[in-house]
Design a protein around this motif. Structure first.
Motif, mmCIF file in Angstrom:
data_model
loop_
_atom_site.group_PDB
_atom_site.id
_atom_site.type_symbol
_atom_site.label_atom_id
_atom_site.label_comp_id
_atom_site.label_asym_id
_atom_site.label_seq_id
_atom_site.Cartn_x
_atom_site.Cartn_y
_atom_site.Cartn_z
ATOM 1 N N LYS A 1 -5.166 8.490 2.085
ATOM 2 C CA LYS A 1 -6.626 8.431 1.747
ATOM 3 C C LYS A 1 -7.468 7.737 2.421
ATOM 4 C CE LYS A 1 -9.766 7.591 -2.295
ATOM 5 N NZ LYS A 1 -10.972 7.088 -1.348
ATOM 6 N N ASP A 2 -7.033 6.561 3.076
ATOM 7 C CA ASP A 2 -7.716 5.547 4.203
ATOM 8 C C ASP A 2 -7.893 6.417 5.320
ATOM 9 O OD1 ASP A 2 -7.869 3.695 2.260
ATOM 10 O OD2 ASP A 2 -6.364 2.487 2.995
ATOM 11 N N MET B 1 0.921 -1.253 -0.009
ATOM 12 C CA MET B 1 0.056 -0.126 -0.024
ATOM 13 C C MET B 1 0.955 1.177 -0.044
ATOM 14 S SD MET B 1 -3.046 1.157 2.808
ATOM 15 C CE MET B 1 -4.235 0.188 1.941
ATOM 16 N N SER B 2 0.530 2.286 -1.026
ATOM 17 C CA SER B 2 1.507 3.428 -1.073
ATOM 18 C C SER B 2 1.273 4.463 -0.034
ATOM 19 C CB SER B 2 1.070 3.859 -2.395
ATOM 20 O OG SER B 2 -0.039 4.523 -2.545
ATOM 21 N N ASP C 1 -2.122 6.010 -0.670
ATOM 22 C CA ASP C 1 -3.415 4.974 -0.403
ATOM 23 C C ASP C 1 -3.617 4.942 1.296
ATOM 24 O OD1 ASP C 1 -3.825 4.216 -2.952
ATOM 25 O OD2 ASP C 1 -2.614 2.356 -2.743
ATOM 26 N N LYS C 2 -2.585 5.077 1.918
ATOM 27 C CA LYS C 2 -2.651 5.334 3.507
ATOM 28 C C LYS C 2 -3.095 6.607 3.807
ATOM 29 C CE LYS C 2 1.125 1.911 4.382
ATOM 30 N NZ LYS C 2 2.377 1.833 4.936
#
Length: 62
Positions: A8-9, A1-2, A5-6
């Motif tokens: 955004k989560d 996970m980039s 992505d982290k």
């Protein structure tokens, strides 16, 4: 996970906190510029809040 992505989560899971942080950042910019760009800052904060998190606490204005 980039990293993105982290991020955004995190924004999805903590939308209220992210929106509050954006508001505080906008307030700091207003304070440091003597409210000279308050309209533009508010518009930028509103747009950023619309784009963060899955359960946005800021509803788009009609």
């Amino acid at each position: 996970m980039s990293f993105m992505d982290k991020a955004k989560d995190f924004a999805d899971d903590h939308d209220k906190q992210v929106d509050q942080g954006l508001e505080k950042a906008g307030d700091q910019v207003d304070q440091r510029t003597g409210n000279k760009y308050s309209g533009q800052v508010d518009k930028g904060v509103d747009e950023a809040q619309k784009r963060t998190g899955a359960g946005d606490t800021q509803q788009p204005q009609q």
